[in-house]
Scaffold this motif. Structure first.
Motif, PDB file in Angstrom:
ATOM      1  N   LYS A 216       0.815  -1.211   0.000  1.00 38.15           N
ATOM      2  CA  LYS A 216       0.000   0.000   0.000  1.00 38.15           C
ATOM      3  C   LYS A 216       0.850   1.264   0.000  1.00 38.15           C
ATOM      4  O   LYS A 216       0.433   2.297  -0.528  1.00 38.15           O
ATOM      5  CB  LYS A 216      -0.943  -0.004   1.212  1.00 38.15           C
ATOM      6  N   SER A 217       2.022   1.197   0.582  1.00 37.68           N
ATOM      7  CA  SER A 217       2.894   2.374   0.655  1.00 37.68           C
ATOM      8  C   SER A 217       3.474   2.750  -0.700  1.00 37.68           C
ATOM      9  O   SER A 217       3.919   3.874  -0.908  1.00 37.68           O
ATOM     10  CB  SER A 217       4.052   2.114   1.624  1.00 37.68           C
ATOM     11  N   LYS A 218       3.490   1.779  -1.617  1.00 35.15           N
ATOM     12  CA  LYS A 218       4.031   1.965  -2.966  1.00 35.15           C
ATOM     13  C   LYS A 218       5.529   2.314  -2.963  1.00 35.15           C
ATOM     14  O   LYS A 218       6.044   2.872  -3.922  1.00 35.15           O
ATOM     15  CB  LYS A 218       3.242   3.041  -3.720  1.00 35.15           C
ATOM     16  N   ILE A 219       6.187   1.974  -1.864  1.00 37.30           N
ATOM     17  CA  ILE A 219       7.639   2.146  -1.813  1.00 37.30           C
ATOM     18  C   ILE A 219       8.290   0.989  -2.570  1.00 37.30           C
ATOM     19  O   ILE A 219       8.002  -0.175  -2.291  1.00 37.30           O
ATOM     20  CB  ILE A 219       8.146   2.167  -0.360  1.00 37.30           C
ATOM     21  N   ARG A 220       9.156   1.300  -3.497  1.00 40.57           N
ATOM     22  CA  ARG A 220       9.871   0.262  -4.229  1.00 40.57           C
ATOM     23  C   ARG A 220      11.030  -0.229  -3.376  1.00 40.57           C
ATOM     24  O   ARG A 220      11.979   0.498  -3.124  1.00 40.57           O
ATOM     25  CB  ARG A 220      10.383   0.809  -5.561  1.00 40.57           C
ATOM     26  N   PHE A 221      10.929  -1.487  -2.966  1.00 39.66           N
ATOM     27  CA  PHE A 221      11.883  -2.023  -2.003  1.00 39.66           C
ATOM     28  C   PHE A 221      13.315  -1.936  -2.511  1.00 39.66           C
ATOM     29  O   PHE A 221      14.212  -1.527  -1.786  1.00 39.66           O
ATOM     30  CB  PHE A 221      11.536  -3.476  -1.666  1.00 39.66           C
ATOM     31  N   ARG A 222      13.560  -2.326  -3.735  1.00 42.31           N
ATOM     32  CA  ARG A 222      14.925  -2.323  -4.272  1.00 42.31           C
ATOM     33  C   ARG A 222      15.479  -0.909  -4.398  1.00 42.31           C
ATOM     34  O   ARG A 222      16.679  -0.698  -4.249  1.00 42.31           O
ATOM     35  CB  ARG A 222      14.951  -3.013  -5.632  1.00 42.31           C
ATOM     36  N   LYS A 223      14.603   0.054  -4.643  1.00 45.21           N
ATOM     37  CA  LYS A 223      15.037   1.444  -4.845  1.00 45.21           C
ATOM     38  C   LYS A 223      15.252   2.173  -3.527  1.00 45.21           C
ATOM     39  O   LYS A 223      16.155   3.022  -3.414  1.00 45.21           O
ATOM     40  CB  LYS A 223      14.003   2.193  -5.693  1.00 45.21           C
ATOM     41  N   ASP A 224      14.462   1.850  -2.528  1.00 42.25           N
ATOM     42  CA  ASP A 224      14.550   2.551  -1.239  1.00 42.25           C
ATOM     43  C   ASP A 224      14.380   1.547  -0.103  1.00 42.25           C
ATOM     44  O   ASP A 224      13.385   1.555   0.627  1.00 42.25           O
ATOM     45  CB  ASP A 224      13.488   3.649  -1.170  1.00 42.25           C
ATOM     46  N   ARG A 225      15.377   0.690   0.046  1.00 43.03           N
ATOM     47  CA  ARG A 225      15.309  -0.377   1.046  1.00 43.03           C
ATOM     48  C   ARG A 225      15.174   0.160   2.467  1.00 43.03           C
ATOM     49  O   ARG A 225      14.388  -0.366   3.266  1.00 43.03           O
ATOM     50  CB  ARG A 225      16.557  -1.262   0.969  1.00 43.03           C
ATOM     51  N   GLU A 226      15.947   1.195   2.787  1.00 39.08           N
ATOM     52  CA  GLU A 226      15.942   1.704   4.158  1.00 39.08           C
ATOM     53  C   GLU A 226      14.558   2.216   4.555  1.00 39.08           C
ATOM     54  O   GLU A 226      14.059   1.909   5.640  1.00 39.08           O
ATOM     55  CB  GLU A 226      16.990   2.804   4.310  1.00 39.08           C
ATOM     56  N   LYS A 227      13.957   2.982   3.676  1.00 38.91           N
ATOM     57  CA  LYS A 227      12.626   3.525   3.962  1.00 38.91           C
ATOM     58  C   LYS A 227      11.592   2.411   4.083  1.00 38.91           C
ATOM     59  O   LYS A 227      10.715   2.457   4.959  1.00 38.91           O
ATOM     60  CB  LYS A 227      12.221   4.505   2.855  1.00 38.91           C
ATOM     61  N   ALA A 228      11.709   1.397   3.232  1.00 40.73           N
ATOM     62  CA  ALA A 228      10.760   0.287   3.258  1.00 40.73           C
ATOM     63  C   ALA A 228      10.899  -0.532   4.541  1.00 40.73           C
ATOM     64  O   ALA A 228       9.893  -0.925   5.158  1.00 40.73           O
ATOM     65  CB  ALA A 228      10.973  -0.610   2.038  1.00 40.73           C
ATOM     66  N   ILE A 229      12.136  -0.780   4.964  1.00 41.29           N
ATOM     67  CA  ILE A 229      12.355  -1.572   6.175  1.00 41.29           C
ATOM     68  C   ILE A 229      11.883  -0.817   7.414  1.00 41.29           C
ATOM     69  O   ILE A 229      11.289  -1.398   8.332  1.00 41.29           O
ATOM     70  CB  ILE A 229      13.843  -1.954   6.290  1.00 41.29           C
ATOM     71  N   VAL A 230      12.140   0.488   7.451  1.00 45.38           N
ATOM     72  CA  VAL A 230      11.660   1.301   8.574  1.00 45.38           C
ATOM     73  C   VAL A 230      10.136   1.282   8.626  1.00 45.38           C
ATOM     74  O   VAL A 230       9.538   1.170   9.702  1.00 45.38           O
ATOM     75  CB  VAL A 230      12.184   2.748   8.459  1.00 45.38           C
ATOM     76  N   LEU A 231       9.495   1.385   7.465  1.00 47.14           N
ATOM     77  CA  LEU A 231       8.028   1.343   7.428  1.00 47.14           C
ATOM     78  C   LEU A 231       7.515  -0.002   7.942  1.00 47.14           C
ATOM     79  O   LEU A 231       6.545  -0.057   8.715  1.00 47.14           O
ATOM     80  CB  LEU A 231       7.529   1.588   6.009  1.00 47.14           C
ATOM     81  N   ALA A 232       8.174  -1.093   7.532  1.00 48.22           N
ATOM     82  CA  ALA A 232       7.752  -2.428   7.970  1.00 48.22           C
ATOM     83  C   ALA A 232       7.873  -2.570   9.483  1.00 48.22           C
ATOM     84  O   ALA A 232       6.964  -3.088  10.149  1.00 48.22           O
ATOM     85  CB  ALA A 232       8.582  -3.492   7.274  1.00 48.22           C
ATOM     86  N   ALA A 233       8.989  -2.096  10.039  1.00 49.67           N
ATOM     87  CA  ALA A 233       9.183  -2.185  11.495  1.00 49.67           C
ATOM     88  C   ALA A 233       8.199  -1.311  12.248  1.00 49.67           C
ATOM     89  O   ALA A 233       7.651  -1.707  13.288  1.00 49.67           O
ATOM     90  CB  ALA A 233      10.622  -1.789  11.838  1.00 49.67           C
ATOM     91  N   THR A 234       7.967  -0.104  11.727  1.00 46.02           N
ATOM     92  CA  THR A 234       7.022   0.812  12.368  1.00 46.02           C
ATOM     93  C   THR A 234       5.609   0.217  12.374  1.00 46.02           C
ATOM     94  O   THR A 234       4.893   0.273  13.383  1.00 46.02           O
ATOM     95  CB  THR A 234       7.002   2.176  11.622  1.00 46.02           C
ATOM     96  N   PHE A 235       5.219  -0.350  11.249  1.00 43.50           N
ATOM     97  CA  PHE A 235       3.896  -0.980  11.161  1.00 43.50           C
ATOM     98  C   PHE A 235       3.795  -2.159  12.116  1.00 43.50           C
ATOM     99  O   PHE A 235       2.786  -2.323  12.831  1.00 43.50           O
ATOM    100  CB  PHE A 235       3.618  -1.445   9.734  1.00 43.50           C
ATOM    101  N   TYR A 236       4.835  -2.980  12.158  1.00 46.02           N
ATOM    102  CA  TYR A 236       4.813  -4.163  13.018  1.00 46.02           C
ATOM    103  C   TYR A 236       4.673  -3.767  14.492  1.00 46.02           C
ATOM    104  O   TYR A 236       3.958  -4.428  15.256  1.00 46.02           O
ATOM    105  CB  TYR A 236       6.084  -4.977  12.817  1.00 46.02           C
ATOM    106  N   ASP A 237       5.347  -2.690  14.882  1.00 43.91           N
ATOM    107  CA  ASP A 237       5.308  -2.246  16.275  1.00 43.91           C
ATOM    108  C   ASP A 237       4.017  -1.536  16.653  1.00 43.91           C
ATOM    109  O   ASP A 237       3.735  -1.333  17.842  1.00 43.91           O
ATOM    110  CB  ASP A 237       6.493  -1.303  16.561  1.00 43.91           C
ATOM    111  N   SER A 238       3.250  -1.129  15.656  1.00 40.81           N
ATOM    112  CA  SER A 238       1.992  -0.423  15.939  1.00 40.81           C
ATOM    113  C   SER A 238       0.940  -1.381  16.464  1.00 40.81           C
ATOM    114  O   SER A 238       0.955  -2.581  16.163  1.00 40.81           O
ATOM    115  CB  SER A 238       1.481   0.254  14.672  1.00 40.81           C
ATOM    116  N   PRO A 239       0.004  -0.878  17.276  1.00 40.41           N
ATOM    117  CA  PRO A 239      -1.059  -1.753  17.811  1.00 40.41           C
ATOM    118  C   PRO A 239      -1.883  -2.379  16.691  1.00 40.41           C
ATOM    119  O   PRO A 239      -2.137  -1.755  15.671  1.00 40.41           O
ATOM    120  CB  PRO A 239      -1.914  -0.788  18.656  1.00 40.41           C
ATOM    121  N   LYS A 240      -2.269  -3.631  16.915  1.00 42.79           N
ATOM    122  CA  LYS A 240      -3.093  -4.313  15.923  1.00 42.79           C
ATOM    123  C   LYS A 240      -4.500  -3.734  15.921  1.00 42.79           C
ATOM    124  O   LYS A 240      -5.055  -3.397  16.969  1.00 42.79           O
ATOM    125  CB  LYS A 240      -3.178  -5.816  16.230  1.00 42.79           C
ATOM    126  N   ASN A 241      -5.048  -3.582  14.724  1.00 43.32           N
ATOM    127  CA  ASN A 241      -6.421  -3.056  14.600  1.00 43.32           C
ATOM    128  C   ASN A 241      -7.436  -4.124  14.963  1.00 43.32           C
ATOM    129  O   ASN A 241      -7.231  -5.298  14.699  1.00 43.32           O
ATOM    130  CB  ASN A 241      -6.659  -2.558  13.178  1.00 43.32           C
TER     131      ASN A 241
END
Length: 241
Positions: A216-241
């Motif tokens: 959904k973020s439309k971040i291209r993993f290969r192009k911006d790995r750091e931003k994508a990994i930070v987003l994944a960790a931030t989402f994982y740490d967020s409370p579950k809906n």
């Protein structure tokens, strides 16, 4: 590299010379101003004196425009926690080819290499690097790591440059190849992550949710790995809906 510390010394010398070039001015006012300037300068140096107890740093002699420093080949204003003391407005550089933090001496402009074990962290250009002591259990070597995300699932980057030399048209050409190794800290272990699949493996208990968030973020993993990994960790740490 330019030397802002030397400029400070020149400014102080100019302030001290004011009475000799402005004899017709209010000498009492000038004397008081010079005294205050000297006191401010002395206080500033004394406040950072303990920072200059490292060893001399030998500058890399560039053949072309290559350089071993992080981001740019010049001094950067930053901060450092050194030997338990916090210092702001420090002129520093980070040599990622040797993993050395270097500061400029306020008085003579000398390049001082800080003792790595005494550096808890330092910040520059919007990045905070923390000292991590590696061992067999946590999975990394000792050194400075760029803290990209400071949540329960921390994300780090190890910045490195390797000197490469080749001969082109009978001329030695030097280049620094930069590499960034990314890690997610989970349960006390630094897990190396490079591909999207390795990130999803770290967050396997919420794999489908994290994958969906990345898509959904439309971040291209290969192009911006750091931003994508930070987003994944931030989402994982967020409370579950």
């Amino acid at each position: 590299m330019t030397h802002p510390g030397r400029s400070v010394c020149m400014l102080f010398a100019l302030l001290c010379s004011i009475p000799s070039v402005a004899q017709k001015a209010d000498t009492a006012f000038i004397s008081a101003s010079a005294g205050r300037a000297q006191q401010l300068y002395t206080n500033a140096f004394q406040g950072q004196a303990r920072l200059f107890n490292g060893t001399e740093y030998r500058l890399y002699q560039s053949r072309n425009d290559e350089f071993p420093l992080y981001l740019r080949d010049d001094w950067t204003n930053g901060a450092v926690l050194y030997d338990g003391e916090h210092y702001d407005n420090v002129s520093l550089v980070y040599d990622i080819s040797t993993d050395k933090v270097v500061v400029e001496h306020m008085l003579n402009g000398a390049e001082i290499q800080l003792i790595a074990e005494k550096v808890s962290w330092f910040s520059m250009s919007g990045h905070t690097f923390v000292r991590i002591d590696g061992d067999k259990t946590n999975g990394v070597k000792s050194g400075f790591y760029d803290l990209l995300y400071d949540g329960p699932s921390k994300v780090y980057a190890k910045r490195e440059k390797m000197l490469q030399e080749s001969i082109e048209s009978q001329v030695i050409v030097s280049r620094f190849e930069e590499k960034n190794h990314l890690y997610i800290l989970r349960n006390g272990v630094f897990v190396p992550v490079k591909k999207k699949s390795s990130v999803l493996k770290v967050f396997s208990d919420r794999k489908s949710d994290v994958k969906s968030a990345l898509n959904k973020s439309k971040i291209r993993f290969r192009k911006d790995r750091e931003k994508a990994i930070v987003l994944a960790a931030t989402f994982y740490d967020s409370p579950k809906n």
